[in-house]
Scaffold this motif. Structure first.
Motif, PDB file in Angstrom:
ATOM      1  N   ALA A 174      18.580  41.152  14.971  1.00 43.18           N
ATOM      2  CA  ALA A 174      18.493  41.964  16.322  1.00 43.18           C
ATOM      3  C   ALA A 174      19.621  43.105  16.586  1.00 43.18           C
ATOM      4  N   THR A 175      20.817  42.168  16.278  1.00 43.42           N
ATOM      5  CA  THR A 175      22.056  43.054  16.547  1.00 43.42           C
ATOM      6  C   THR A 175      22.100  44.109  15.601  1.00 43.42           C
ATOM      7  N   ARG A 176      21.751  43.967  14.192  1.00 45.52           N
ATOM      8  CA  ARG A 176      21.774  44.772  13.229  1.00 45.52           C
ATOM      9  C   ARG A 176      20.945  45.888  13.647  1.00 45.52           C
ATOM     10  N   ARG A 177      19.749  45.773  14.137  1.00 44.76           N
ATOM     11  CA  ARG A 177      18.716  46.810  14.582  1.00 44.76           C
ATOM     12  C   ARG A 177      19.254  47.635  15.704  1.00 44.76           C
ATOM     13  N   LEU A 178      19.924  47.006  16.692  1.00 43.33           N
ATOM     14  CA  LEU A 178      20.561  47.824  17.701  1.00 43.33           C
ATOM     15  C   LEU A 178      21.821  48.641  17.311  1.00 43.33           C
ATOM     16  N   ALA A 179      22.546  48.105  16.209  1.00 37.85           N
ATOM     17  CA  ALA A 179      23.795  48.752  15.791  1.00 37.85           C
ATOM     18  C   ALA A 179      23.203  50.217  14.955  1.00 37.85           C
ATOM     19  N   GLU A 180      21.946  50.049  14.201  1.00 41.26           N
ATOM     20  CA  GLU A 180      21.441  51.201  13.597  1.00 41.26           C
ATOM     21  C   GLU A 180      20.869  52.064  14.773  1.00 41.26           C
ATOM     22  N   ARG A 208      33.677  34.339   8.289  1.00 43.71           N
ATOM     23  CA  ARG A 208      33.274  35.916   8.274  1.00 43.71           C
ATOM     24  C   ARG A 208      33.366  36.313   9.814  1.00 43.71           C
ATOM     25  N   PRO A 209      33.750  37.540  10.336  1.00 48.12           N
ATOM     26  CA  PRO A 209      33.610  38.086  11.129  1.00 48.12           C
ATOM     27  C   PRO A 209      32.345  38.327  11.932  1.00 48.12           C
ATOM     28  N   PHE A 210      31.765  38.041  13.348  1.00 44.43           N
ATOM     29  CA  PHE A 210      30.628  37.820  13.650  1.00 44.43           C
ATOM     30  C   PHE A 210      30.663  38.837  14.982  1.00 44.43           C
ATOM     31  N   VAL A 211      29.451  39.593  14.971  1.00 40.64           N
ATOM     32  CA  VAL A 211      29.184  40.693  16.126  1.00 40.64           C
ATOM     33  C   VAL A 211      28.267  40.250  16.861  1.00 40.64           C
ATOM     34  N   LYS A 212      28.330  40.295  18.263  1.00 43.27           N
ATOM     35  CA  LYS A 212      27.301  39.992  19.358  1.00 43.27           C
ATOM     36  C   LYS A 212      26.549  41.285  19.777  1.00 43.27           C
ATOM     37  N   PRO A 213      25.507  41.181  20.335  1.00 40.91           N
ATOM     38  CA  PRO A 213      24.935  42.526  20.928  1.00 40.91           C
ATOM     39  C   PRO A 213      25.796  43.242  21.871  1.00 40.91           C
ATOM     40  N   GLU A 214      26.350  42.409  22.883  1.00 47.26           N
ATOM     41  CA  GLU A 214      27.113  43.214  23.825  1.00 47.26           C
ATOM     42  C   GLU A 214      28.391  43.949  23.395  1.00 47.26           C
ATOM     43  N   GLN A 215      28.766  43.122  22.266  1.00 43.05           N
ATOM     44  CA  GLN A 215      29.876  43.946  21.335  1.00 43.05           C
ATOM     45  C   GLN A 215      29.578  45.481  21.042  1.00 43.05           C
ATOM     46  N   VAL A 216      28.376  45.271  20.245  1.00 46.08           N
ATOM     47  CA  VAL A 216      27.815  46.577  20.128  1.00 46.08           C
ATOM     48  C   VAL A 216      27.651  47.537  20.947  1.00 46.08           C
ATOM     49  N   VAL A 217      27.097  47.182  22.211  1.00 43.86           N
ATOM     50  CA  VAL A 217      26.861  48.184  23.184  1.00 43.86           C
ATOM     51  C   VAL A 217      28.248  48.680  23.576  1.00 43.86           C
ATOM     52  N   ALA A 218      29.101  47.892  23.816  1.00 48.57           N
ATOM     53  CA  ALA A 218      30.399  48.161  24.613  1.00 48.57           C
ATOM     54  C   ALA A 218      31.143  49.393  23.635  1.00 48.57           C
ATOM     55  N   TYR A 219      31.142  48.859  22.289  1.00 49.52           N
ATOM     56  CA  TYR A 219      31.636  49.987  21.208  1.00 49.52           C
ATOM     57  C   TYR A 219      30.770  51.132  21.150  1.00 49.52           C
ATOM     58  N   ALA A 220      29.704  51.302  21.339  1.00 48.67           N
ATOM     59  CA  ALA A 220      28.888  52.375  21.246  1.00 48.67           C
ATOM     60  C   ALA A 220      29.110  53.376  22.599  1.00 48.67           C
ATOM     61  N   GLU A 221      29.326  52.612  23.686  1.00 49.19           N
ATOM     62  CA  GLU A 221      29.698  53.223  24.850  1.00 49.19           C
ATOM     63  C   GLU A 221      31.261  53.972  24.588  1.00 49.19           C
ATOM     64  N   ALA A 222      31.993  53.204  24.223  1.00 43.86           N
ATOM     65  CA  ALA A 222      33.106  53.480  23.920  1.00 43.86           C
ATOM     66  C   ALA A 222      33.372  55.011  23.194  1.00 43.86           C
ATOM     67  N   GLN A 223      32.513  54.824  22.039  1.00 46.76           N
ATOM     68  CA  GLN A 223      32.289  56.053  21.381  1.00 46.76           C
ATOM     69  C   GLN A 223      31.767  57.283  21.902  1.00 46.76           C
ATOM     70  N   GLU A 224      30.704  56.963  22.621  1.00 47.90           N
ATOM     71  CA  GLU A 224      30.038  58.278  23.250  1.00 47.90           C
ATOM     72  C   GLU A 224      31.038  58.674  24.291  1.00 47.90           C
TER      73      GLU A 224
END
Length: 524
Positions: free
Chosen positions: A219-225, A243-259
Motif C-alpha cells: 500500500a505504501t508503494r502504491r501511495l508513492a507511485e 534494510r531501510p523501511f518507509v512508512k505511509p506517513e513518511q511518503v506523504v510528508a516527503y511528497a508535500e515537501a517536494q510540492e
C-alpha cells in the motif's frame, strides 16, 4: 557684509543655456576671485565658471544636472566689509594655491605647511568628472599633485585599488570548518509538520544515492507511485531485515515537501519574470553636446546632397617611413601617428582641387573657395563626436602637426577644449578605422563641402609588378606577383551641389598618390 548675486554668464558664442554639471564648492566655503566654483556644459565642452569676487558662498541656487538659462542667478556670495561686490577687499582669503599639505615659501628659504578648511578636496575638474563616472568618492582619493591635488591618474588608481580589494574579498576561500558549518546549517532547517526543506532535500539526494532498495508495504508503494515520489529518496531511520523501511506517513510528508519546494520555485520564477517584464526603460536627456551633434548632422544631411566615393590605397611605403621616423619623433617628445601624413597629403591635394576646400553661400549664390587650410580631425569622446581644428595646416611641419593634434585630442577628450578650437574648419578627416572599420559614408561637417574617412590599415594580397615574374598567358605578356601589402581604405563624402563625382575621384587619386609615395610630400 555685502552680498553679490552671480548670474550664469554667456560662456560661449550664441549660448542661451547651459547644464550645471557639478559644483566645486559648497555653501559656507571661502572662495577667491577667479577660483572655479562650478562646471557648466555648453554645446561643445565643459567649462569652468569662476567666482567674480573674494568671499564666502552664501547660497547655491542651481542643482547639479539642472539646465539654466544664461542670465539666471546660480550662486550668491557674501563679501566682507561695505565695499561693492567684486572690488578688492582689505583682507583676502588664503589663495587656492595654498592647498592642503602644500608647502609655501617663507622668508629665509624655509617652508611651512598650509592647510585648508576641513572637508575641502582640491581636484582638477576632469578628475571630479572621472570620479563621478567611476562611482568614486573624491574625498577618499589621495592626491599626488602639488599640495595633495587630485588628478585623473589618482582617481583611476583609487578605483582600480578598490576593485582589486573587492575582488580579493570575493575570492577568499572559506575554511573547511566554515563550509561544513554552512552545510549543516542548511540541512537542519525542518518545517513544522516534520517535512524537510530544500536544504534537507539535498541531503536526501545524497542518501538515496547510497540506497539501492527500500522496503515498504504494498500500500505504501502504491501511495508513492500515486504521489510521484521515489521510495529510495525518502529518508528514514527505521529498518526491517537490515534494510531501510518507509512508512505511509513518511511518503506523504516527503511528497508535500517536494510540492512546496516546486511551488516556491514557481513563485520565484514568476516573480523574476514579472520583475523583468516590469523593468522600465532608461531615459537619457537629449541635450548639451549630444543634441548639438544631432542638430548639426541633421542640418548637414538634409541640406547637402551627399555622395560618397570609395577607394583603397597601398600604404606599405608609408608604414615603413612612419616606422623609421617614429623613434626620432619620440626623442623629441612627439608621438608620431599616421594622421599627420594624411593631413599633409590632403592639404597638397586641396591646393590642386580647391572646390573641395570650399563653402556654399546660398544667400549670395556663390561658391567660396577658401584660401586657408584649416583641417578638422574628428575625435570620439565620452560625450560624443568633437572636431578640433588645426589652423593653417599648410604652414606646419610633420612634427608640429603631430604635437598640436595630440594636444587638441587630449583637451577634447577631457572636455576642456574651447569653442574657438573647434570652429573655422575648411575640410574634415575622420578616422573610423581606429575602431576597426574599413568603409563608411561620413556626414559632411557643414558648411564644409567634403569629408574624408580613413579605414583600418590591414595586410592584404596585392599584385606587384616585377620583371622577374613576367610570363605569357594566352599569348600575351603578363608580369607581376601576389605579395602581402599594407592597404588603407578611403571614403570621401562630397556636397554634390558644389563638387562633381569626377572631381571627387581625381582628388582621392591625388591623395592616394601622396600616401603611396610619402617622399613626394617633401616636394610640397
Amino acid at each position: 557684509m555685502a552680498t553679490r548675486e552671480f548670474k550664469l554668464p554667456d560662456v560661449g558664442e550664441g549660448l542661451t543655456e547651459a547644464e550645471i554639471v557639478g559644483w566645486l564648492v559648497e555653501e559656507g566655503d571661502r572662495v577667491s576671485e577667479d577660483q572655479p566654483v562650478a562646471e557648466a556644459e555648453t554645446d561643445k565642452a565643459v567649462v569652468e565658471v569662476p567666482s567674480p569676487v573674494d568671499g564666502t558662498v552664501k547660497e547655491i541656487r542651481a542643482e547639479a544636472g539642472e539646465v539654466v538659462p544664461v542670465g539666471e542667478v546660480i550662486i550668491v556670495f557674501e563679501t566682507e566689509g561695505g565695499e561693492a561686490a567684486g572690488e578688492p577687499e582689505t583682507e583676502r582669503p588664503e589663495p587656492e594655491a595654498a592647498e592642503e599639505g602644500a608647502a609655501e615659501e617663507v622668508p629665509g628659504g624655509g617652508t611651512e605647511e598650509v592647510t585648508t578648511p576641513e572637508g575641502r578636496v582640491f581636484a582638477a575638474p576632469s578628475a571630479r568628472r572621472l570620479a563621478r563616472e567611476l562611482g568614486v568618492d573624491i574625498a577618499e582619493v589621495e592626491g599626488s599633485g602639488p599640495g595633495g591635488r587630485v588628478s585623473d591618474a589618482d582617481v583611476r588608481a583609487h578605483a582600480e585599488s578598490a576593485g582589486e580589494e573587492a575582488a580579493g574579498a570575493a575570492e577568499t576561500p572559506r575554511s573547511p570548518e566554515a563550509a561544513v558549518e554552512s552545510a549543516e546549517s542548511a540541512t537542519r532547517r525542518v518545517s513544522d509538520d516534520g517535512a524537510e526543506t530544500a536544504g534537507a532535500t539535498a541531503s536526501m539526494a545524497v542518501e538515496s544515492a547510497e540506497r539501492d532498495r527500500t522496503l515498504a508495504a504494498p500500500a505504501t508503494r502504491r501511495l508513492a507511485e500515486e504521489r510521484g515520489v521515489d521510495l529510495n529518496a525518502i529518508p528514514t531511520d527505521e529498518e526491517r531485515d537490515g534494510r531501510p523501511f518507509v512508512k505511509p506517513e513518511q511518503v506523504v510528508a516527503y511528497a508535500e515537501a517536494q510540492e512546496e519546494a516546486r511551488a516556491a520555485d514557481a513563485d520565484a520564477a514568476s516573480a523574476a519574470s514579472e520583475a523583468y517584464e516590469g523593468a522600465e526603460d532608461e531615459r537619457v536627456p537629449y541635450r548639451g553636446i549630444r543634441r548639438t551633434i544631432g542638430t548639426q548632422m541633421a542640418r548637414s544631411k538634409y541640406t547637402a546632397p551627399h555622395v560618397t566615393h570609395h577607394d583603397e590605397v597601398d600604404v606599405t611605403e608609408l608604414v615603413a617611413v612612419r616606422g623609421e621616423l617614429k623613434e626620432v619623433a619620440a626623442e623629441r617628445g612627439v608621438s608620431l601617428t599616421f594622421m599627420p601624413f594624411v593631413i599633409e597629403a590632403v592639404v597638397a591635394a586641396l591646393r590642386e582641387f580647391p572646390y573641395l576646400n570650399s563653402t556654399l553661400d546660398e544667400e549670395a549664390e556663390e561658391i567660396v573657395l577658401r584660401r586657408d587650410y584649416n583641417v578638422g580631425v574628428a575625435v570620439a569622446t565620452d560625450a560624443g563626436l568633437m572636431v578640433p581644428v588645426i589652423r593653417n595646416a599648410d604652414r606646419k611641419g610633420m612634427l608640429q602637426l603631430s604635437s598640436e593634434l595630440g594636444e587638441l585630442v587630449e583637451r577634447a577628450r577631457e572636455r576642456t577644449i574651447s569653442r574657438e578650437e573647434m570652429q573655422g574648419g575648411t575640410f574634415t578627416i575622420t578616422n573610423f578605422g581606429a575602431i576597426g572599420g574599413e568603409y563608411a559614408t561620413p556626414i559632411i561637417n557643414y558648411p564644409e563641402t567634403a569629408i574624408l574617412g580613413l579605414g583600418a590599415i590591414k595586410k592584404k594580397p596585392r599584385v606587384v609588378e616585377s620583371d622577374a615574374s613576367a610570363h605569357r598567358e594566352n599569348g600575351a605578356a603578363v608580369s607581376g606577383e601576389v605579395v602581402p601589402r599594407y592597404v588603407m581604405t578611403l571614403s570621401l563624402s562630397i556636397d554634390h551641389r558644389v563638387i562633381d563625382g569626377a572631381q571627387a575621384a581625381a582628388f582621392t587619386n591625388r591623395v592616394m598618390e601622396y600616401l603611396e609615395n610619402p617622399s613626394l610630400l617633401l616636394l610640397e
